[in-house]
Design an enzyme around this catalytic site. Sequence first.
Site: not given
Length: 224
Positions: A15, A90, A129, A165, A176
């Site tokens: 996203k 969300r 990531r 992160r 998550r």
Amino acid sequence: MARRIVLLGAPGAGKGTQAKRLAETYGLPHISTGDIFRFHVEHGTELGRKIEEFMKNGKLVPDELACEIVAHRLGEADCRPGYILDGFPRSVPQARELDRLLELRNEQLNVAVEIDVDDEELVERLTARRTCPRCGAIYNLRFAPPARDELCDKPGCGGVRLVQRDDDQEQTIRERLKVYHETTEPIIAFYKQKGLLRSVGGRRLHPDDINAKIEDILRAMAED
Ligand code: AMP
């Protein structure tokens, strides 16, 4: 051209990457609630202190706080022509609140684009990531690595070291994803029912190909 766009999808679906590109292409603000919250945590603001634990553990920040931030941001002048919402809504209550905010302004959402990727691929992507702490560019050490070892490629960054992160650790990623399936996924049905949902299969696809699919959707809508 669609002006008020929501991007939906599990963490790691892409996203943020897609929102940045669309924002650049169409000259619209990219509103990422995750980025706004991370800013508050990093700067130790009052809000940052309230939400830190939720974020660290891969939980959602309470709806009231997310809605408050978005209501404030959408009221800013640069949002008048439209925006790309990334990471909001969300939950179904957040989607309802967005509807209410739009109604108050006599505006409409043009489209909710869902990027669909399966969980195992998401875990693979998220553990690899990395982001640039200076410009926010997103890399993937496996699928979209920087030219030089974990250093940002962008001209203004001059080789800033990329960071991972805090919530991109495998255990937090699994939490998550669980939260996504339980709390966020129901909004796909919410937008489908309103006739606003478009889905893009993002499995094993390069970000350029996902971008092309989204652009096709937006172009087709503009021609309608
Ligand atoms: P993201 O960068 O979109 O993956 O968001 C990172 C984290 O910020 C999430 O795991 C949540 O803890 C929090 N967050 C971001 N957006 C929202 C939202 N709309 N509602 C609640 N929590 C959010």
